[in-house]
Scaffold this active site. Structure first.
Site, mmCIF file in Angstrom:
data_model
loop_
_atom_site.group_PDB
_atom_site.id
_atom_site.type_symbol
_atom_site.label_atom_id
_atom_site.label_comp_id
_atom_site.label_asym_id
_atom_site.label_seq_id
_atom_site.Cartn_x
_atom_site.Cartn_y
_atom_site.Cartn_z
ATOM 1 N N ASP A 44 100.295 -31.356 100.317
ATOM 2 C CA ASP A 44 99.519 -29.293 100.406
ATOM 3 C C ASP A 44 101.313 -28.592 99.702
ATOM 4 O O ASP A 44 100.525 -27.499 99.513
ATOM 5 C CB ASP A 44 99.964 -29.575 102.343
ATOM 6 C CG ASP A 44 99.424 -29.773 102.796
ATOM 7 O OD1 ASP A 44 97.404 -29.764 102.228
ATOM 8 O OD2 ASP A 44 98.864 -29.127 103.783
ATOM 9 N N ASP A 66 99.802 -32.806 117.502
ATOM 10 C CA ASP A 66 99.813 -34.713 117.792
ATOM 11 C C ASP A 66 99.825 -34.686 118.991
ATOM 12 O O ASP A 66 99.243 -35.632 119.429
ATOM 13 C CB ASP A 66 101.270 -35.312 116.790
ATOM 14 C CG ASP A 66 102.528 -34.412 116.934
ATOM 15 O OD1 ASP A 66 102.342 -33.164 117.696
ATOM 16 O OD2 ASP A 66 102.999 -34.398 116.271
#
Length: 768
Positions: free
Chosen positions: A182, A482
């Site tokens: 990223d 998550d």
């Protein structure tokens, strides 16, 4: 929603069609003990012999007796609070009621934690049975490694993680590793290119000598030479390491290096980590005849991905990277099992994939299993774990307990997923995969064509007006994406498994300073509490979808942040009342003192015994108690406030990456277990102020008892004095950092000065 093997179609909304979500193995493995499914029958082995076994943890009867006795003590405390409320003195009455409210909150939270711990289970896998029965049918695995910043997460650390994943004891032709960068760093791409070359030597060496762990850095840090090949491989690694370190220090790739691979042309002038095009580069193509190691065997596939970043598009942090990886991998390899790991969590057990496959391929109990979660462990912890980063009780007790209610949490790393469940598939009775009958679909496009098509899948606007981040892939809008992703999977009818083998599956790097630890915990607490206040609150979102016990168990973590207020009250108000000579607890000579004493002694005695039984030390337990207090007073408090402010529109969501790099002197203090305070932070102001308040209150109480010889007063305020004394003992490292240490890790003088002024004002207010 209708989910099929050919793709995913959503009712009332059209979604870009993905390639097939499942794919069979490419080739037949040459594992030494390969036996087909039919051959295993001839050998007399039962066809339905389980591939894993689940057992209840030992010592449950003793725990339940302890919990019952503690519940009786807590009930007596509540009775005392309700029947002995002061009638005179408004201040004392209100403070008494406030303390009662804090104790009621502790009671509620304690009940939730006991529910979580009520029926812990453990799992044992039978990998030999898996190999004998299914070696030729083992499914392919796509491994996702996520990184975001080449400074905080150095390229050398990332490639050690990648190399450990490539070297799994698993057919290499069935492995594909995808690295999501990223940060869009050319340095990361260069390091990965170097790793792809070194892997040709490293993988045969690992498998020939069955070494563990298979991260070169971790292995060579402790291993001794075994032969000339060992020395040769180590020299190759050191040469690679030096090239990567030199290039990283230089901050750019030289023109000579750029000529080594066409991928360097993707980095154009003016691009930066927040504004660049999508970059997809297949560094190892398994169809290439040259993609072989030095023994002539196939190498795992290796792909570099930097998804497109534009300032006008929200990139959704790690969840956005994971969803881009799901789409890109579906075009290149499309393996039915996905493993995702953080860039610092290298593989410590080469058989972890086979462990996970025992759950996915079991004949009777595999249908509902969506993911297998390994706990996060660390290899840089000190002996006594000064910052309590091991989370020993959570990993070894609590997460395993959730398995008995429907499955543990998805914690973002070290997790094996079924691809279709990540993409939104609902559990039905026909979800079992027949691994033996899968048909392989050959990819005929050239690398350039595949890379260009994948760039579209990794573009900023691909997800626009789709269900990505909502019903497909990881969910958006929360710092702990998550947790809600795992919850939503369970609410679609699936369950999960928590596997904690003796040899840890993954090892990573824990924070090495107090502030880093508190900031990391603050992000977790903030994200969890945000879920509790959102539409994904398990008590609402999971209603009639998952068991009530599992809904409540989730709250053990989602309410971390809410613990801050009761803890803050208990640390500050009794010391205030000690200064003002206001009694909040029964006299030491009263029978009502006994339940308070029993609950206090019982809680800490059990906690110490449990911690020691799990492999900790007495000093490590004491450090754990200190960090328990520090987290509640700072991380949880700031996390709670941030969620409230964001809900009111005052702040926006952000994501803080915990640094994996430490300065040399900081690392030396960490290894010596000297607590690090060398930074200014509001968190340190809170801790220092409360520590000083308790010192001043305790000194005033001792003076009052000794100088005035007031034995009756000591009987009335004795519990508060003991409470202040314990807080003082816990804060000894903090006092040292404020007044006695002179190194760079001591408390900044500005924090000490400000905290002293605040503590004196607080005490003056109480005395007046």
């Amino acid at each position: 929603m209708d989910v099929t093997n050919s793709g995913i179609t959503w009712k009332k909304k059209t979604i870009r069609h993905l390639p097939c979500m499942t794919k069979p193995p490419n080739k037949t493995s040459k594992h030494t003990h390969t036996v087909t499914h039919r051959e295993s029958k001839k050998m007399g082995e039962p066809d339905d012999f389980p591939l894993f076994e689940t057992k209840l943890a030992k010592g449950r009867t003793l725990f339940k007796l302890y919990a019952a006795s503690m519940a009786m003590g807590i009930c007596l405390i509540c009775v005392y609070r309700a029947t002995h409320t002061p009638e005179k003195g408004k201040t004392g009455r209100y403070l008494w009621i406030g303390l009662f409210m804090a104790e009621l909150w502790f009671t509620l939270y304690w009940l939730i934690t006991q529910l979580v711990r009520w029926n812990p289970v453990t799992h044992q896998t039978f990998k030999e049975k898996l190999s004998h029965r299914y070696e030729n049918m083992l499914p392919g695995v796509d491994i996702f490694v996520c990184t975001a910043d080449p400074v905080i997460e150095p390229p050398l650390m990332v490639i050690n993680t990648v190399l450990s994943m490539m070297a799994y004891d698993y057919p290499s032709e069935k492995l594909n590793i995808y690295v999501s960068d990223d940060g869009g760093s050319v340095l990361m791409f260069y390091a990965l290119l170097e790793a792809s070359r070194f892997s040709k030597h490293w993988l045969p060496f690992c498998k020939r000598y069955k070494i563990e762990p298979r991260s070169p850095s971790a292995y060579f840090a402790h291993a001794s030479p075994i032969n000339n090949e060992w020395s040769s491989i180590k020299n190759k690694y050191e040469e690679m390491r030096k090239r990567i370190d030199d290039t990283t220090s230089l901050g750019k790739v030289t023109e000579e290096m750029r000529k080594e691979h066409k991928g360097f042309q993707e980095w154009v002038l003016g691009s930066n980590k927040n504004d660049h095009q999508a970059i997809i580069q297949i560094l190892i193509d398994q169809r290439d005849p040259e993609a072989r190691d030095t023994d002539g065997k196939s190498l795992p596939g290796l792909v570099y991905m930097a998804r497109e970043k534009r300032r006008e598009w929200h990139h959704n942090f790690k969840a956005g990277a994971m969803n881009a990886l799901i789409r890109v991998s579906s075009k290149i390899s499309n393996n039915p099992i996905i493993l995702n790991v953080d860039c610092d969590m290298y593989s410590n057990n080469s058989e972890s994939i086979r462990d996970a496959m025992c759950f996915f391929m079991d004949e009777k109990r595999s249908e509902k299993i969506a993911f297998v979660q390994f706990p996060q462990h660390h290899d840089n912890l000190t002996r006594n774990d000064i910052y309590s980063n091991a989370l020993m009780v959570i990993n070894d007790v609590e997460l395993g307990s959730l398995d008995s209610y429907g499955g543990c949490l998805y914690i973002g790393s070290g997790c094996f997923h079924r691809r279709d469940t990540l993409c939104g598939r609902i559990y039905t009775l026909d979800t079992k995969i027949n691994w033996e009958k899968q048909n392989h679909k050959e990819i005929t496009e050239s690398i350039d064509v595949i890379e260009n098509e994948c760039k579209i899948l990794a573009s900023c606007n691909y997800e626009y007006n789709t269900q990505w981040g909502k019903e497909m892939g990881l969910k958006y809008g929360c710092p702990v994406e998550d947790i809600i992703t795992g919850l939503s999977i369970k609410c679609r009818g699936w369950r999960s498994v928590h596997l904690n083998p003796k040899r840890k599956g993954f090892l990573g790097l824990s924070p090495t300073t107090l502030l880093q630890t508190l900031i990391q915990t603050k992000r977790w607490a903030e994200g969890d509490f945000q879920i509790f206040l959102s539409q994904y609150c398990p008590l609402v979102f999971g209603h009639n979808k998952i068991p009530l016990r599992l809904q409540i168990s989730y709250c053990c973590y989602l309410l971390w942040a809410a613990n801050c207020w009761a803890t803050l009250y208990y640390v500050s108000v009794p010391s205030y009342c000690l200064l003002a000579h206001i009694s909040l607890f029964p006299k030491l000579s009263s029978y009502w003192f006994l339940p308070f004493a029993y609950v206090f002694v019982g809680k800490y005695a059990y906690s110490l015994g449990e911690f020691y039984w799990l492999g900790g030390t007495v000093k490590g337990w004491w450090n754990d108690q200190r960090m328990w207090l520090y987290r509640r007073l700072t991380s949880y408090l700031f996390g709670f406030c941030d969620v409230i402010f964001k809900s009111m529109g005052f702040t926006t969501s952000g994501f803080v990456i915990t640094s994996k790099v430490s300065e040399e002197d900081t690392l030396q203090r960490y290894n010596k277990e000297i607590m690090e305070f060398g930074a200014t932070s509001p968190m340190f102001n809170i801790l220092s102020t409360l520590a000083l308040i308790n010192v001043l209150s305790f000194v005033n109480g001792v003076k009052w008892v000794v100088m005035d010889s007031d034995i009756n007063g000591f009987s009335e305020l004795g519990v508060q004095m003991v409470l202040c004394g314990l807080i003082i003992l816990i804060n000894i490292p903090l006092y040292e950092g404020m007044f006695f240490r002179k190194d760079n890790g001591s408390m900044p003088s500005s924090v000490t000065f400000q905290s002293t002024i605040l503590a004196v004002l607080f005490c003056a207010l109480a005395i007046i």
